[in-house]
Motif scaffolding. Structure first.
Motif, PDB file in Angstrom:
ATOM      1  N   GLY A 160       0.806  -1.239   0.000  1.00  0.00           N
ATOM      2  CA  GLY A 160       0.000   0.000   0.000  1.00  0.00           C
ATOM      3  C   GLY A 160       0.827   1.271   0.000  1.00  0.00           C
ATOM      4  O   GLY A 160       0.284   2.383   0.036  1.00  0.00           O
ATOM      5  N   SER A 161       2.157   1.142  -0.065  1.00  0.00           N
ATOM      6  CA  SER A 161       3.018   2.326   0.073  1.00  0.00           C
ATOM      7  C   SER A 161       2.920   3.269  -1.127  1.00  0.00           C
ATOM      8  O   SER A 161       2.939   4.493  -0.954  1.00  0.00           O
ATOM      9  N   LEU A 162       2.834   2.702  -2.333  1.00  0.00           N
ATOM     10  CA  LEU A 162       2.784   3.574  -3.510  1.00  0.00           C
ATOM     11  C   LEU A 162       1.490   4.399  -3.479  1.00  0.00           C
ATOM     12  O   LEU A 162       1.513   5.625  -3.688  1.00  0.00           O
ATOM     13  N   ALA A 163       0.373   3.743  -3.173  1.00  0.00           N
ATOM     14  CA  ALA A 163      -0.909   4.460  -3.088  1.00  0.00           C
ATOM     15  C   ALA A 163      -0.812   5.549  -2.010  1.00  0.00           C
ATOM     16  O   ALA A 163      -1.273   6.680  -2.201  1.00  0.00           O
ATOM     17  N   TYR A 164      -0.193   5.207  -0.889  1.00  0.00           N
ATOM     18  CA  TYR A 164      -0.062   6.166   0.215  1.00  0.00           C
ATOM     19  C   TYR A 164       0.699   7.409  -0.255  1.00  0.00           C
ATOM     20  O   TYR A 164       0.277   8.549  -0.012  1.00  0.00           O
ATOM     21  N   ASP A 165       1.807   7.196  -0.963  1.00  0.00           N
ATOM     22  CA  ASP A 165       2.640   8.334  -1.381  1.00  0.00           C
ATOM     23  C   ASP A 165       1.950   9.166  -2.458  1.00  0.00           C
ATOM     24  O   ASP A 165       2.066  10.396  -2.461  1.00  0.00           O
ATOM     25  N   ILE A 166       1.225   8.508  -3.351  1.00  0.00           N
ATOM     26  CA  ILE A 166       0.523   9.252  -4.413  1.00  0.00           C
ATOM     27  C   ILE A 166      -0.607  10.090  -3.793  1.00  0.00           C
ATOM     28  O   ILE A 166      -0.753  11.288  -4.073  1.00  0.00           O
ATOM     29  N   LEU A 167      -1.396   9.455  -2.930  1.00  0.00           N
ATOM     30  CA  LEU A 167      -2.534  10.185  -2.334  1.00  0.00           C
ATOM     31  C   LEU A 167      -2.040  11.331  -1.443  1.00  0.00           C
ATOM     32  O   LEU A 167      -2.614  12.431  -1.457  1.00  0.00           O
ATOM     33  N   ARG A 199      -2.743   0.248   6.073  1.00  0.00           N
ATOM     34  CA  ARG A 199      -1.770   1.293   5.719  1.00  0.00           C
ATOM     35  C   ARG A 199      -2.485   2.562   5.221  1.00  0.00           C
ATOM     36  O   ARG A 199      -2.016   3.683   5.419  1.00  0.00           O
ATOM     37  N   LEU A 200      -3.642   2.370   4.552  1.00  0.00           N
ATOM     38  CA  LEU A 200      -4.299   3.503   3.892  1.00  0.00           C
ATOM     39  C   LEU A 200      -5.534   3.972   4.668  1.00  0.00           C
ATOM     40  O   LEU A 200      -6.401   4.637   4.102  1.00  0.00           O
ATOM     41  N   ARG A 201      -5.577   3.661   5.997  1.00  0.00           N
ATOM     42  CA  ARG A 201      -6.817   3.960   6.723  1.00  0.00           C
ATOM     43  C   ARG A 201      -7.120   5.453   6.750  1.00  0.00           C
ATOM     44  O   ARG A 201      -8.284   5.859   6.775  1.00  0.00           O
ATOM     45  N   GLU A 202      -6.102   6.309   6.684  1.00  0.00           N
ATOM     46  CA  GLU A 202      -6.387   7.749   6.699  1.00  0.00           C
ATOM     47  C   GLU A 202      -7.009   8.238   5.372  1.00  0.00           C
ATOM     48  O   GLU A 202      -7.440   9.383   5.281  1.00  0.00           O
ATOM     49  N   PHE A 203      -7.040   7.357   4.376  1.00  0.00           N
ATOM     50  CA  PHE A 203      -7.641   7.735   3.083  1.00  0.00           C
ATOM     51  C   PHE A 203      -8.979   7.018   2.866  1.00  0.00           C
ATOM     52  O   PHE A 203      -9.415   6.833   1.742  1.00  0.00           O
ATOM     53  N   GLU A 204      -9.620   6.628   3.963  1.00  0.00           N
ATOM     54  CA  GLU A 204     -10.899   5.936   3.863  1.00  0.00           C
ATOM     55  C   GLU A 204     -11.891   6.780   3.063  1.00  0.00           C
ATOM     56  O   GLU A 204     -11.970   7.995   3.273  1.00  0.00           O
TER      57      GLU A 204
END
Ligand SMILES: C[S@@+](CC[C@H](N)C(=O)[O-])C[C@H]1O[C@@H](n2cnc3c(N)ncnc32)[C@H](O)[C@@H]1O
Length: 315
Positions: free
Chosen positions: A63-70, A102-107
């Motif tokens: 999930g790191s790439l999605a995290y960095d892009i978002l 990993r991406l919970r802050e982008f729910e």
């Protein structure tokens, strides 16, 4: 007895049910956030005028790439970020849970799918195509696997013969990997993507194929190369380098025009965000920054040549 293609598909599937990125090998997004931010620089240019941009990532790993892009979009342009939707196409339920955490802050911004969605402005992937299974060919024979043993049989699939012919490989005496799954996926993606298709992976072109006389399939276990993938006990990661010439050539059939093809070093250095980060880290004396700088150098030097970035535009 099964084809090597079926054997590889089984190994890759069972691998990602049990392991995550980092256990046996690292990927660029896991090395440092500057990779995802450099990619985002380009993504931003592609979608900045779109009404409700939708990005689809294939194979989300941890999930790191999605995290960095978002994170990049949220910082750079909050209005555009508000209209953005991000989808991850992921097969492994184990990795989906890891990504959700990993991406919970982008729910509410990021969604998951096990089927390809029907439309996207951008489809992107990092180290996804190399996981797709390949037919292994030598001359007019194809590799099969029987209880850890290699068996060579006549090629029966017309599509494999057509591929060898079209790519100009028919007379080569070396091992050649034919990824019909890559071509099928490219066809399906061409019906989905409205803007750009971006493939980042380690790979070669037809001009470079002779560098790999024994093929490029490799296994990884505990950060070491698996010597005999046919005999090794699973789970271990298995991949084959991506044939970028085939993606360019077959892309033409599907209305995907290849507009840019660079190695990873050129791609990263063409991002102003990456250059600023590089400069900031080079001037810092903090231990954490010195460590990050060495990771950026790994991306530029050891990964920089081997990894390629192909950008295709849907016509
Ligand atoms: C090598 S990892 C790369 C992960 C991430 N992109 C990165 O760079 O860290 C491959 C990813 O693709 C997923 N994957 C592999 N084969 C797949 C398939 N056939 N369908 C959907 N996802 C798949 C794996 O579960 C994993 O998330």
């Amino acid at each position: 007895m099964k084809s090597f293609r079926d054997f590889m598909e089984e190994r890759v599937r069972e691998y990602y049910l049990q392991r995550k990125v980092g256990d046996d090998f690292f990927t660029a997004p896991e090395l440092d956030r500057s990779f995802g931010r450099a990619l985002s620089d380009h993504l931003y240019q592609f979608v900045r005028h779109a009404d409700n941009p939708l990005i689809l990532e294939l194979g989300g790993g941890n999930g790191s790439l999605a995290y960095d892009i978002l994170s990049f979009f949220r910082e750079k342009d909050n209005k555009l970020y508000g209209k953005l939707t991000y989808y991850i196409y992921e097969e492994s339920p184990t990795l989906v849970s890891l990504q959700k955490n990993r991406l919970r802050e982008f729910e509410g911004k990021v969604f998951w799918t096990q089927e390809l969605i029907t439309e996207a402005d951008i489809v992107l992937s990092n180290e996804f195509f190399d996981c797709l299974p390949v037919h292994v060919i030598k001359g007019r024979k194809e590799l099969y696997v029987d209880d850890g043993r290699a068996i060579w049989e006549d090629i029966t699939d017309e599509r494999t013969l057509t591929f060898l012919d079209r790519m100009g490989y028919s007379a080569l005496g070396q091992v050649i990997e034919v990824c019909l799954d890559c071509i099928d996926l490219l066809r399906r993606l061409s019906n989905i993507v409205r803007g750009y298709h971006i493939v980042i992976d380690y790979g070669y072109t037809s001009e470079e194929i002779a560098k790999y006389p024994n093929g490029t399939v490799v296994g990884y276990k505990a950060h070491r190369v698996v010597m005999d993938v046919l005999k090794e006990a699973p789970p271990f990661d298995m991949s084959a380098m991506v044939n970028f010439s085939a993606l360019v050539e077959y892309g033409k059939d599907f209305g995907l025009l290849s507009v840019s093809f660079q190695n990873m070093r050129e791609f990263l250095l063409s991002s102003s965000t990456f250059l600023e980060e590089l400069e900031k880290l080079s001037l810092s004396e903090k231990a954490e920054d010195i460590e990050r700088l060495s990771r950026l150098k790994t991306m530029l030097i050891s990964m920089g040549e081997r990894f390629k970035v192909l950008i295709q535009k849907k016509l």
